[in-house]
Design a protein around this motif. Sequence first.
Motif, short mmCIF file in Angstrom:
data_model
loop_
_atom_site.label_atom_id
_atom_site.label_comp_id
_atom_site.label_asym_id
_atom_site.label_seq_id
_atom_site.Cartn_x
_atom_site.Cartn_y
_atom_site.Cartn_z
N TRP A 1 48.61 29.32 10.97
CA TRP A 1 47.46 29.17 11.86
C TRP A 1 46.23 29.93 11.31
CZ3 TRP A 1 46.42 34.14 13.29
CH2 TRP A 1 47.47 35.03 13.20
N CYS A 2 46.28 30.34 10.07
CA CYS A 2 45.21 31.14 9.49
C CYS A 2 44.84 30.60 8.11
CB CYS A 2 45.69 32.58 9.37
SG CYS A 2 44.54 33.70 8.57
N GLY A 3 43.53 30.54 7.81
CA GLY A 3 43.07 30.14 6.49
C GLY A 3 42.35 31.28 5.82
N ARG A 4 42.35 31.24 4.47
CA ARG A 4 41.60 32.28 3.75
C ARG A 4 40.74 31.63 2.70
NH1 ARG A 4 46.61 33.48 0.81
NH2 ARG A 4 46.16 32.61 -1.20
N LEU B 1 50.11 41.59 9.89
CA LEU B 1 50.04 40.13 9.87
C LEU B 1 48.80 39.67 9.09
CD1 LEU B 1 51.44 37.59 11.05
CD2 LEU B 1 49.78 37.71 12.88
N LEU B 2 47.67 40.29 9.36
CA LEU B 2 46.44 39.93 8.65
C LEU B 2 46.51 40.33 7.18
CD1 LEU B 2 43.81 40.86 11.36
CD2 LEU B 2 44.52 38.56 10.63
N GLU B 3 47.14 41.44 6.89
CA GLU B 3 47.31 41.86 5.50
C GLU B 3 48.17 40.86 4.74
OE1 GLU B 3 49.58 45.52 4.69
OE2 GLU B 3 47.77 46.18 3.64
N ASP B 4 49.23 40.38 5.35
CA ASP B 4 50.08 39.36 4.72
C ASP B 4 49.31 38.07 4.49
OD1 ASP B 4 52.24 41.05 4.63
OD2 ASP B 4 53.22 40.21 6.41
N ALA B 5 48.44 37.71 5.40
CA ALA B 5 47.64 36.49 5.25
C ALA B 5 46.63 36.63 4.11
CB ALA B 5 46.92 36.18 6.56
N GLY C 1 37.09 28.06 -2.46
CA GLY C 1 37.09 27.36 -1.18
C GLY C 1 38.18 27.89 -0.26
N TRP C 2 38.42 27.18 0.82
CA TRP C 2 39.40 27.59 1.82
C TRP C 2 40.81 27.22 1.39
CZ3 TRP C 2 38.31 30.79 5.67
CH2 TRP C 2 36.98 30.91 6.05
N VAL C 3 41.76 28.08 1.68
CA VAL C 3 43.18 27.84 1.44
C VAL C 3 43.84 27.75 2.81
CG1 VAL C 3 45.30 28.76 0.44
CG2 VAL C 3 43.12 29.14 -0.72
N TRP C 4 44.38 26.60 3.11
CA TRP C 4 45.07 26.39 4.41
C TRP C 4 46.50 26.00 4.16
CZ3 TRP C 4 42.69 27.68 8.82
CH2 TRP C 4 41.29 27.73 8.81
N PRO C 5 47.46 26.68 4.73
CA PRO C 5 47.34 27.93 5.46
C PRO C 5 47.13 29.09 4.49
CG PRO C 5 49.64 27.36 5.28
CD PRO C 5 48.85 26.22 4.65
N ALA C 6 46.77 30.23 5.02
CA ALA C 6 46.51 31.40 4.17
C ALA C 6 47.78 31.84 3.44
CB ALA C 6 45.99 32.56 5.03
N ALA C 7 48.91 31.75 4.12
CA ALA C 7 50.21 32.08 3.54
C ALA C 7 51.27 31.33 4.35
CB ALA C 7 50.45 33.58 3.61
N SER C 8 52.45 31.21 3.77
CA SER C 8 53.49 30.40 4.42
C SER C 8 53.90 30.95 5.79
CB SER C 8 54.70 30.30 3.51
OG SER C 8 55.17 31.59 3.17
N ASN C 9 53.79 32.25 6.00
CA ASN C 9 54.22 32.82 7.28
C ASN C 9 53.12 32.88 8.34
OD1 ASN C 9 52.83 34.77 5.82
ND2 ASN C 9 54.00 36.45 6.68
N VAL C 10 51.91 32.40 8.00
CA VAL C 10 50.81 32.36 8.97
C VAL C 10 50.11 31.00 8.88
CG1 VAL C 10 50.32 34.81 9.32
CG2 VAL C 10 49.41 33.67 7.34
#
Length: 60
Positions: free
Chosen positions: A57-60, A26-30, A46-55
């Motif tokens: 609740w996570c930003g990268r 899950l973290l690898e996909d994010a 900067g921050w990308v919200w969300p990190a990916a479409s399937n997560v």
Amino acid sequence: MGLDLTVLAVDWERLERTPFEERYALLEDAAMPEDELDRYAEPQRGWVWPAASNVPWCGR
């Protein structure tokens, strides 16, 4: 050659509810969403919200 530092900000309670065996994937996909990778794109700053479409609740 460049340097890529990817930081993830996650909802820990949500991640904690994820079965232990599934957390790494899950973290690898994010961090590296294959469906969103474009090796020739400019780096996102900067921050990308969300990190990916399937997560969502996570930003990268």
